[in-house]
Write a protein that holds these residues in place. Structure first.
Motif, PDB file in Angstrom:
ATOM      1  N   LEU A 170       0.773  -1.238  -0.045  1.00  0.00           N
ATOM      2  CA  LEU A 170      -0.207   0.076   0.003  1.00  0.00           C
ATOM      3  C   LEU A 170       0.807   1.224  -0.078  1.00  0.00           C
ATOM      4  CD1 LEU A 170      -2.682  -0.977   2.404  1.00  0.00           C
ATOM      5  CD2 LEU A 170      -2.920  -0.987   0.038  1.00  0.00           C
ATOM      6  N   GLU A 171       0.349   2.304  -0.736  1.00  0.00           N
ATOM      7  CA  GLU A 171       0.954   3.525  -0.797  1.00  0.00           C
ATOM      8  C   GLU A 171       1.249   4.197   0.671  1.00  0.00           C
ATOM      9  OE1 GLU A 171       2.732   4.911  -3.030  1.00  0.00           O
ATOM     10  OE2 GLU A 171       2.071   3.910  -4.654  1.00  0.00           O
ATOM     11  N   ASP A 172       2.176   4.773   1.283  1.00  0.00           N
ATOM     12  CA  ASP A 172       2.151   5.534   2.231  1.00  0.00           C
ATOM     13  C   ASP A 172       2.376   7.209   2.109  1.00  0.00           C
ATOM     14  OD1 ASP A 172       5.016   6.257   1.817  1.00  0.00           O
ATOM     15  OD2 ASP A 172       5.726   4.390   2.902  1.00  0.00           O
ATOM     16  N   HIS A 173       2.908   7.454   1.068  1.00  0.00           N
ATOM     17  CA  HIS A 173       2.873   9.035   0.439  1.00  0.00           C
ATOM     18  C   HIS A 173       3.942   9.874   1.429  1.00  0.00           C
ATOM     19  CE1 HIS A 173       0.383   8.681  -2.944  1.00  0.00           C
ATOM     20  NE2 HIS A 173      -0.482   8.015  -2.150  1.00  0.00           N
ATOM     21  N   ILE A 174       4.910   9.406   2.095  1.00  0.00           N
ATOM     22  CA  ILE A 174       5.455   9.855   3.157  1.00  0.00           C
ATOM     23  C   ILE A 174       6.367  11.097   2.377  1.00  0.00           C
ATOM     24  CG2 ILE A 174       7.351   9.974   4.923  1.00  0.00           C
ATOM     25  CD1 ILE A 174       6.282   7.096   5.574  1.00  0.00           C
TER      26      ILE A 174
ATOM     27  N   PHE B  88       2.661   3.941   9.641  1.00  0.00           N
ATOM     28  CA  PHE B  88       1.978   5.308  10.031  1.00  0.00           C
ATOM     29  C   PHE B  88       1.442   5.916   8.706  1.00  0.00           C
ATOM     30  CE2 PHE B  88       2.988   4.019  14.186  1.00  0.00           C
ATOM     31  CZ  PHE B  88       2.324   4.671  14.980  1.00  0.00           C
ATOM     32  N   GLY B  89       2.458   5.922   7.612  1.00  0.00           N
ATOM     33  CA  GLY B  89       2.055   6.577   6.546  1.00  0.00           C
ATOM     34  C   GLY B  89       0.745   5.938   5.744  1.00  0.00           C
ATOM     35  N   VAL B  90       0.693   4.715   5.812  1.00  0.00           N
ATOM     36  CA  VAL B  90      -0.552   4.084   5.321  1.00  0.00           C
ATOM     37  C   VAL B  90      -1.870   4.349   6.060  1.00  0.00           C
ATOM     38  CG1 VAL B  90      -1.688   1.818   5.076  1.00  0.00           C
ATOM     39  CG2 VAL B  90       0.640   2.150   4.467  1.00  0.00           C
ATOM     40  N   ILE B  91      -1.768   4.486   7.522  1.00  0.00           N
ATOM     41  CA  ILE B  91      -2.838   4.911   8.279  1.00  0.00           C
ATOM     42  C   ILE B  91      -3.357   6.291   8.085  1.00  0.00           C
ATOM     43  CG2 ILE B  91      -3.565   5.614  10.704  1.00  0.00           C
ATOM     44  CD1 ILE B  91      -1.726   3.227  11.709  1.00  0.00           C
ATOM     45  N   ASN B  92      -2.217   7.238   7.606  1.00  0.00           N
ATOM     46  CA  ASN B  92      -2.487   8.543   7.432  1.00  0.00           C
ATOM     47  C   ASN B  92      -3.194   8.778   6.081  1.00  0.00           C
ATOM     48  OD1 ASN B  92      -1.657  11.202   8.234  1.00  0.00           O
ATOM     49  ND2 ASN B  92      -0.645  11.489   6.456  1.00  0.00           N
ATOM     50  N   CYS B  93      -2.979   7.913   5.266  1.00  0.00           N
ATOM     51  CA  CYS B  93      -3.872   8.355   4.039  1.00  0.00           C
ATOM     52  C   CYS B  93      -4.806   7.078   3.809  1.00  0.00           C
ATOM     53  CB  CYS B  93      -2.682   8.583   2.940  1.00  0.00           C
ATOM     54  SG  CYS B  93      -1.767   7.153   2.345  1.00  0.00           S
ATOM     55  N   ASN B  94      -4.630   5.985   4.470  1.00  0.00           N
ATOM     56  CA  ASN B  94      -5.652   5.306   4.106  1.00  0.00           C
ATOM     57  C   ASN B  94      -6.736   5.043   5.304  1.00  0.00           C
ATOM     58  OD1 ASN B  94      -5.178   4.276   1.233  1.00  0.00           O
ATOM     59  ND2 ASN B  94      -3.240   4.077   1.927  1.00  0.00           N
ATOM     60  N   GLY B  95      -6.647   5.543   6.460  1.00  0.00           N
ATOM     61  CA  GLY B  95      -7.236   4.992   7.539  1.00  0.00           C
ATOM     62  C   GLY B  95      -8.694   5.364   7.311  1.00  0.00           C
ATOM     63  N   PHE B  96      -9.646   4.456   7.469  1.00  0.00           N
ATOM     64  CA  PHE B  96     -11.046   4.460   7.120  1.00  0.00           C
ATOM     65  C   PHE B  96     -11.914   4.860   8.596  1.00  0.00           C
ATOM     66  CE2 PHE B  96     -15.238   2.686   6.427  1.00  0.00           C
ATOM     67  CZ  PHE B  96     -16.041   3.550   5.384  1.00  0.00           C
TER      68      PHE B  96
ATOM     69  N   GLN C  10      -4.958  15.954   0.933  1.00  0.00           N
ATOM     70  CA  GLN C  10      -5.176  14.783   1.766  1.00  0.00           C
ATOM     71  C   GLN C  10      -4.426  13.569   1.266  1.00  0.00           C
ATOM     72  OE1 GLN C  10      -9.196  14.668   3.340  1.00  0.00           O
ATOM     73  NE2 GLN C  10      -8.824  16.935   4.082  1.00  0.00           N
ATOM     74  N   TYR C  11      -4.789  13.377  -0.171  1.00  0.00           N
ATOM     75  CA  TYR C  11      -4.689  12.008  -0.670  1.00  0.00           C
ATOM     76  C   TYR C  11      -3.353  12.149  -1.793  1.00  0.00           C
ATOM     77  CZ  TYR C  11      -8.921  11.676   1.737  1.00  0.00           C
ATOM     78  OH  TYR C  11      -9.820  11.615   2.863  1.00  0.00           O
ATOM     79  N   PHE C  12      -3.074  13.474  -2.110  1.00  0.00           N
ATOM     80  CA  PHE C  12      -1.711  13.408  -2.863  1.00  0.00           C
ATOM     81  C   PHE C  12      -2.021  13.005  -4.434  1.00  0.00           C
ATOM     82  CE2 PHE C  12      -0.398  12.271   1.439  1.00  0.00           C
ATOM     83  CZ  PHE C  12       0.183  13.378   1.896  1.00  0.00           C
ATOM     84  N   PHE C  13      -3.216  13.515  -4.915  1.00  0.00           N
ATOM     85  CA  PHE C  13      -3.487  13.301  -6.505  1.00  0.00           C
ATOM     86  C   PHE C  13      -4.132  14.245  -6.940  1.00  0.00           C
ATOM     87  CE2 PHE C  13      -6.972  10.884  -4.633  1.00  0.00           C
ATOM     88  CZ  PHE C  13      -7.881  11.187  -5.442  1.00  0.00           C
ATOM     89  N   ASP C  14      -3.971  14.590  -8.252  1.00  0.00           N
ATOM     90  CA  ASP C  14      -4.997  15.620  -9.020  1.00  0.00           C
ATOM     91  C   ASP C  14      -6.108  14.926  -9.576  1.00  0.00           C
ATOM     92  OD1 ASP C  14      -3.161  18.058  -8.569  1.00  0.00           O
ATOM     93  OD2 ASP C  14      -1.812  17.034  -9.857  1.00  0.00           O
TER      94      ASP C  14
ATOM     95  N   HIS D  56     -10.282   8.417   6.930  1.00  0.00           N
ATOM     96  CA  HIS D  56      -9.741   9.708   8.304  1.00  0.00           C
ATOM     97  C   HIS D  56      -8.675  10.240   8.156  1.00  0.00           C
ATOM     98  CE1 HIS D  56      -8.921  10.398  12.459  1.00  0.00           C
ATOM     99  NE2 HIS D  56      -7.786   9.844  12.526  1.00  0.00           N
ATOM    100  N   ARG D  57      -8.489  11.466   8.579  1.00  0.00           N
ATOM    101  CA  ARG D  57      -7.191  12.415   8.274  1.00  0.00           C
ATOM    102  C   ARG D  57      -6.969  12.669   9.654  1.00  0.00           C
ATOM    103  NH1 ARG D  57      -3.723  12.132   4.773  1.00  0.00           N
ATOM    104  NH2 ARG D  57      -3.181  14.281   4.841  1.00  0.00           N
ATOM    105  N   ARG D  58      -5.572  13.167   9.745  1.00  0.00           N
ATOM    106  CA  ARG D  58      -4.930  13.534  11.080  1.00  0.00           C
ATOM    107  C   ARG D  58      -5.557  15.012  11.306  1.00  0.00           C
ATOM    108  NH1 ARG D  58      -0.028  13.119  13.517  1.00  0.00           N
ATOM    109  NH2 ARG D  58       0.634  11.859  11.651  1.00  0.00           N
ATOM    110  N   LYS D  59      -6.177  15.440  12.474  1.00  0.00           N
ATOM    111  CA  LYS D  59      -6.466  16.816  12.588  1.00  0.00           C
ATOM    112  C   LYS D  59      -5.526  17.728  12.760  1.00  0.00           C
ATOM    113  CE  LYS D  59     -11.261  15.913  13.092  1.00  0.00           C
ATOM    114  NZ  LYS D  59     -11.186  14.369  13.116  1.00  0.00           N
TER     115      LYS D  59
END
Length: 489
Positions: free
Chosen positions: A127-131, A169-177, A264-268, A486-489
């Protein structure tokens, strides 16, 4: 997972496509969470096993942090909580939700390996982490979580490399549901669902995701079913079509959606609705009367004023000053309703919050009128099977029932029921609630048509006994429409 296959989606990387035909309401696949935790802010109000909201919860006698409905839920949640319980005791306090989820995921990996079930299509490592895409400020906060996690992680557990920990933690940051409560009305936690992470975004998707808690109420935990998400079809999907969900609310303007997706998800996003700015004209439009529209200057002035009043209204709501919310909203709408279209997003947000506050204050006639305007506007903007539209129609149906407008109330409840049968399915608790409402309002409508006087007399007596569901205390304007992940507040 025989209904789907991984493929290279043009311009998006990997995605999932259907391998057979689906129709509206079909469950394409269901998936249990790798791990899930309750939000920090709700840790003492939500059961850490079944994710129900309860007035009185029993605290774990060891860590004093986890809360459960009863011993049945505690036993059901022990497999996930066992190592966490010991870690919290040793650490002295519970860390934040991201650290708790990261730890649960790593313990699960240590126990079951990368492929945790026969239905899992990708490993967490894939899975992508986008760190690398994170802004510097976000990366600093991210590193603080990693530092705190290392303090929390028990020395008796398997030690993981920094790179592996960063990746999880990167996976959680951009894929946590976001995980909802039992009735699906409030986001109460966050979990990780690997197969769901493979479903790409589209602003006008062909699928929706719903959390189904299954059976979590049996006294014997052996009969509990797994907490799971369901990917459900919103309409006809041909074999070979890409499966998509919307990560953000379509009620935002194209520019706002694209900004959210990039941040939040790093794409256009290059979907048709973004490329052609579809419905943006309606979302900031002016009210046309007899073929005459207000000028752009008038619309802009009303839009700016509405935006300013929304901020004041939200401040009053946060302070619990609900009568002030009503006053601000009414003053604002008196000026903006003659100028702004019934699909203008600021006006829709105003009607939504105002109707909820008025229902809470038992000003049912006004609440019903404003909730009807909200639903009519939503119907012109949302996909006909959008879950947010269904929930809004349900709320409006209850409000019209409370106002004694049984015909409109029954119509709204039926509309909501038709939508939620597609988005949630017949076995979801909220759909069952709606089915009971539909049967009740149908019976009352027959009585109303036979003899209005008798109907109103009986209804008044029934109201003194037990009203239909009353509205909860009003939430903020965005609470009802959550981002998918879910995203970090």
């Amino acid at each position: 997972m025989e209904n789907v296959a991984i493929f290279e989606s043009p311009g998006k990387g990997r995605g999932l496509k259907a391998t057979k035909e689906f129709w509206a309401g079909d469950v394409i696949f269901a998936e249990p969470s790798v791990a899930a935790v309750v939000f920090d802010s709700l840790a003492d109000r939500i059961c850490h096993s079944c994710f129900r909201r309860q007035e009185k919860l029993q605290k774990c006698g060891q860590c004093k942090f986890a809360h459960y409905c009863d011993r049945t839920c505690q036993r059901a949640g022990w497999a996930e909580h066992k190592l966490e319980c010991s870690a919290i005791k040793t650490h002295g306090k519970a860390p934040n939700e991201n650290i708790r989820l990261g730890a649960r995921i790593l313990w699960r990996l240590d126990k079951d390996g990368s492929m945790m079930s026969d239905t899992q299509m990708v490993t967490l490592e894939e899975l992508e982490d986008h760190i690398a895409d994170m802004p510097e400020d976000d990366l600093k906060d991210f590193k603080v979580d990693i530092h705190n996690f290392l303090d929390y992680w028990p020395r008796s557990s398997k030690q993981h490399t920094i790179d592996d920990t960063f990746h999880i933690f990167g996976v959680i940051n951009c894929n946590g549901f976001t995980v909802s409560d039992q009735r699906g009305l409030q986001a109460v936690g966050v979990g990780l669902f690997p197969n769901l992470c493979m479903v790409n975004h589209n602003c006008w998707p062909n699928c929706t995701v719903i959390l189904n808690h299954g059976n979590q109420s049996a006294v014997n935990t052996m009969f509990h079913s797994q907490r799971r998400i369901e990917l459900r079809s919103l309409g006809k999907i041909e074999g070979g079509d890409e499966l998509t969900v919307s990560y953000v609310d379509f009620l935002n303007l194209t520019e706002e959606r694209q900004k959210l997706l990039k941040t939040q998800y790093f794409f256009d996003c290059t979907c048709e609705h973004c490329k052609d700015h579809i419905k943006d004209d309606l979302k900031l439009g002016g009210l046309e009367v007899d073929g005459v529209k207000p000028t752009e200057e008038q619309v802009k002035e009303a839009t700016d004023y509405c935006f300013e009043m929304m901020a004041k209204m939200e401040k009053a709501r946060l302070n619990g000053n609900y009568h002030e919310v009503v006053k601000i909203s009414k003053d604002c709408l008196e000026k903006t309703e003659p100028v702004l279209a019934d699909t203008h997003i600021y006006q829709l947000r105003m009607w939504s919050t105002l109707s909820e506050v008025q229902a809470y204050l038992q000003l049912f006639d006004d609440a019903a009128d404003n909730s009807r305007k909200m639903v009519e506007g939503y119907m012109k903007l949302y996909h006909p099977n959008n879950a947010a539209l269904g929930m809004a129609a349900m709320r409006s149906g209850v409000t019209h029932w409370q106002a004694g407008e049984i015909e409109v109330g029954h119509g709204m409840v039926c509309r909501a029921y038709a939508i939620l049968m597609v988005t949630h399915g017949s076995m979801h608790p909220i759909t069952k609630d709606l089915e009971a409402m539909r049967m009740q309002t149908e019976m009352e409508l027959r009585m109303f048509k036979q003899n209005q006087y008798v109907y109103h007399s009986m209804r008044e007596a029934a109201l003194k006994n037990k009203p239909m569901t009353m509205m909860q205390e009003p939430k903020n304007m965005e609470e009802g429409v959550k981002n998918l992940f879910h995203r970090r507040k």
